[in-house]
Scaffold this motif. Structure first.
Motif, PDB file in Angstrom:
ATOM      1  N   ARG A 295       0.830  -1.202   0.000  1.00  0.00           N
ATOM      2  CA  ARG A 295       0.000   0.000   0.000  1.00  0.00           C
ATOM      3  C   ARG A 295       0.872   1.263   0.000  1.00  0.00           C
ATOM      4  O   ARG A 295       0.646   2.193  -0.780  1.00  0.00           O
ATOM      5  CB  ARG A 295      -0.945   0.014   1.209  1.00  0.00           C
ATOM      6  CG  ARG A 295      -2.006   1.114   1.137  1.00  0.00           C
ATOM      7  CD  ARG A 295      -2.963   1.033   2.323  1.00  0.00           C
ATOM      8  NE  ARG A 295      -3.601  -0.262   2.433  1.00  0.00           N
ATOM      9  CZ  ARG A 295      -4.675  -0.638   1.735  1.00  0.00           C
ATOM     10  NH1 ARG A 295      -5.230   0.196   0.862  1.00  0.00           N
ATOM     11  NH2 ARG A 295      -5.195  -1.846   1.909  1.00  0.00           N
TER      12      ARG A 295
ATOM     13  N   SER B 223      -5.354   7.348  -9.137  1.00  0.00           N
ATOM     14  CA  SER B 223      -6.055   7.988  -8.029  1.00  0.00           C
ATOM     15  C   SER B 223      -5.857   7.195  -6.741  1.00  0.00           C
ATOM     16  O   SER B 223      -5.586   5.991  -6.761  1.00  0.00           O
ATOM     17  CB  SER B 223      -7.549   8.096  -8.331  1.00  0.00           C
ATOM     18  OG  SER B 223      -8.152   6.805  -8.298  1.00  0.00           O
ATOM     19  N   GLU B 224      -6.011   7.891  -5.610  1.00  0.00           N
ATOM     20  CA  GLU B 224      -5.915   7.215  -4.316  1.00  0.00           C
ATOM     21  C   GLU B 224      -6.955   6.108  -4.208  1.00  0.00           C
ATOM     22  O   GLU B 224      -6.686   5.036  -3.655  1.00  0.00           O
ATOM     23  CB  GLU B 224      -6.095   8.216  -3.181  1.00  0.00           C
ATOM     24  CG  GLU B 224      -4.945   9.189  -3.011  1.00  0.00           C
ATOM     25  CD  GLU B 224      -5.095  10.032  -1.769  1.00  0.00           C
ATOM     26  OE1 GLU B 224      -6.013   9.743  -0.956  1.00  0.00           O
ATOM     27  OE2 GLU B 224      -4.309  10.974  -1.601  1.00  0.00           O
TER      28      GLU B 224
ATOM     29  N   GLY C 138       1.208   7.393  -7.242  1.00  0.00           N
ATOM     30  CA  GLY C 138       0.267   8.430  -6.836  1.00  0.00           C
ATOM     31  C   GLY C 138       0.121   9.579  -7.810  1.00  0.00           C
ATOM     32  O   GLY C 138      -0.895  10.284  -7.775  1.00  0.00           O
TER      33      GLY C 138
ATOM     34  N   ILE D 125      -5.857   3.048  -6.220  1.00  0.00           N
ATOM     35  CA  ILE D 125      -4.761   2.359  -5.540  1.00  0.00           C
ATOM     36  C   ILE D 125      -5.278   1.560  -4.353  1.00  0.00           C
ATOM     37  O   ILE D 125      -4.979   0.367  -4.208  1.00  0.00           O
ATOM     38  CB  ILE D 125      -3.692   3.378  -5.092  1.00  0.00           C
ATOM     39  CG1 ILE D 125      -2.955   3.935  -6.310  1.00  0.00           C
ATOM     40  CG2 ILE D 125      -2.703   2.732  -4.115  1.00  0.00           C
ATOM     41  CD1 ILE D 125      -2.023   5.084  -5.993  1.00  0.00           C
ATOM     42  N   ASP D 126      -6.072   2.192  -3.511  1.00  0.00           N
ATOM     43  CA  ASP D 126      -6.560   1.491  -2.323  1.00  0.00           C
ATOM     44  C   ASP D 126      -7.459   0.313  -2.689  1.00  0.00           C
ATOM     45  O   ASP D 126      -7.375  -0.757  -2.073  1.00  0.00           O
ATOM     46  CB  ASP D 126      -7.311   2.463  -1.409  1.00  0.00           C
ATOM     47  CG  ASP D 126      -6.371   3.368  -0.629  1.00  0.00           C
ATOM     48  OD1 ASP D 126      -5.227   2.954  -0.363  1.00  0.00           O
ATOM     49  OD2 ASP D 126      -6.776   4.497  -0.298  1.00  0.00           O
TER      50      ASP D 126
ATOM     51  N   TRP E 277       2.654   1.545  -3.455  1.00  0.00           N
ATOM     52  CA  TRP E 277       1.750   1.941  -4.534  1.00  0.00           C
ATOM     53  C   TRP E 277       1.459   3.445  -4.487  1.00  0.00           C
ATOM     54  O   TRP E 277       1.495   4.117  -5.511  1.00  0.00           O
ATOM     55  CB  TRP E 277       0.447   1.141  -4.444  1.00  0.00           C
ATOM     56  CG  TRP E 277       0.488  -0.145  -5.193  1.00  0.00           C
ATOM     57  CD1 TRP E 277       1.232  -1.245  -4.897  1.00  0.00           C
ATOM     58  CD2 TRP E 277      -0.261  -0.468  -6.363  1.00  0.00           C
ATOM     59  NE1 TRP E 277       0.990  -2.238  -5.815  1.00  0.00           N
ATOM     60  CE2 TRP E 277       0.080  -1.779  -6.717  1.00  0.00           C
ATOM     61  CE3 TRP E 277      -1.191   0.229  -7.124  1.00  0.00           C
ATOM     62  CZ2 TRP E 277      -0.477  -2.413  -7.826  1.00  0.00           C
ATOM     63  CZ3 TRP E 277      -1.751  -0.399  -8.232  1.00  0.00           C
ATOM     64  CH2 TRP E 277      -1.391  -1.701  -8.575  1.00  0.00           C
ATOM     65  N   HIS E 278       1.171   3.951  -3.309  1.00  0.00           N
ATOM     66  CA  HIS E 278       0.879   5.384  -3.205  1.00  0.00           C
ATOM     67  C   HIS E 278       2.103   6.219  -3.571  1.00  0.00           C
ATOM     68  O   HIS E 278       1.979   7.237  -4.261  1.00  0.00           O
ATOM     69  CB  HIS E 278       0.393   5.727  -1.800  1.00  0.00           C
ATOM     70  CG  HIS E 278      -1.049   5.400  -1.570  1.00  0.00           C
ATOM     71  ND1 HIS E 278      -2.085   6.124  -2.136  1.00  0.00           N
ATOM     72  CD2 HIS E 278      -1.643   4.402  -0.850  1.00  0.00           C
ATOM     73  CE1 HIS E 278      -3.247   5.602  -1.765  1.00  0.00           C
ATOM     74  NE2 HIS E 278      -3.009   4.562  -0.990  1.00  0.00           N
TER      75      HIS E 278
END
Length: 201
Positions: free
Chosen positions: A19, A31-32, A27, A35-36, A22-23
């Motif tokens: 996590r 988009s957040e 990023g 990704i989440d 990835w951010h």
């Protein structure tokens, strides 16, 4: 730092590193929310445990040889000592070994951990196979540079839908024999990879 086989109990730490990576790596162009949602799906603990138990190699890089040991200066308390991981399997549909995931905690980038993981996974397969391939977002310039520094060459391009948008990808490949010579221990003085990842396949 040393590399070992992943264990089922590592799943939560692996998901946490994924996590954060990835951010940090994606990023600027994902988009957040995308990704989440992807990490939630691909890195669900039970899913990771199945991957760890399956054929192939799922390796983790530990900050220190033993818990509490002095050494490389990488702090990994939040992940139980794990600072990176790599997931590799032979893919008969493409005829070579595929690097599905390689991620390193953002605060440990450029410490040689990604390079050490590449070397470790290559040595698992070099006796039986010739090449290692992976797919990386074209927007991920640092990730592409990491693979170039470690001897990967681009052999193709493709476009994929991700997060509701289309993204170009690069297909890169390297000889396992060459990668098998990469160091297992980190030495920042040698100039090493940051471990920023490909997009997973």
């Amino acid at each position: 730092m040393h590399v070992r086989e992943a264990e089922r109990g590592d799943a939560e730490a692996i998901a946490s590193i994924a996590r954060a990576s990835w951010h940090a790596a994606y990023g600027e162009f994902l988009s957040e929310e995308a990704i989440d949602a992807t990490v939630d799906e691909w890195y669900a603990p039970e899913t990771l445990r199945r991957h760890i138990a399956a054929a192939g190699a799922f390796l983790v890089a530990m900050a220190h040889g033993e818990p509490g040991a002095e050494g490389d200066g990488v702090d990994a308390d939040d992940a139980g000592g794990i600072v990176g991981f790599a997931h590799v399997r032979y893919a008969p549909e493409v005829g070579n070994v595929v690097l599905r995931r390689i991620y390193v905690r953002p605060d440990a980038w450029r410490e040689g951990i990604g390079t050490a993981l590449l070397g470790a996974v290559a040595r698992r397969f070099v006796d039986d196979h010739e090449r290692l391939s992976t797919v990386v977002f074209a927007e991920n310039e640092v990730g592409l540079s990491f693979y170039q520094r470690n001897g990967f060459e681009m052999i193709g391009e493709q476009t994929t839908a991700f997060g509701g948008e289309e993204h170009d990808e690069r297909i890169v490949v390297a000889d396992l024999e060459d990668l098998a010579g990469l160091a297992t221990e980190t030495d920042p003085a040698e100039g090493s990879g940051d471990g920023r990842p490909p997009r997973e396949g």
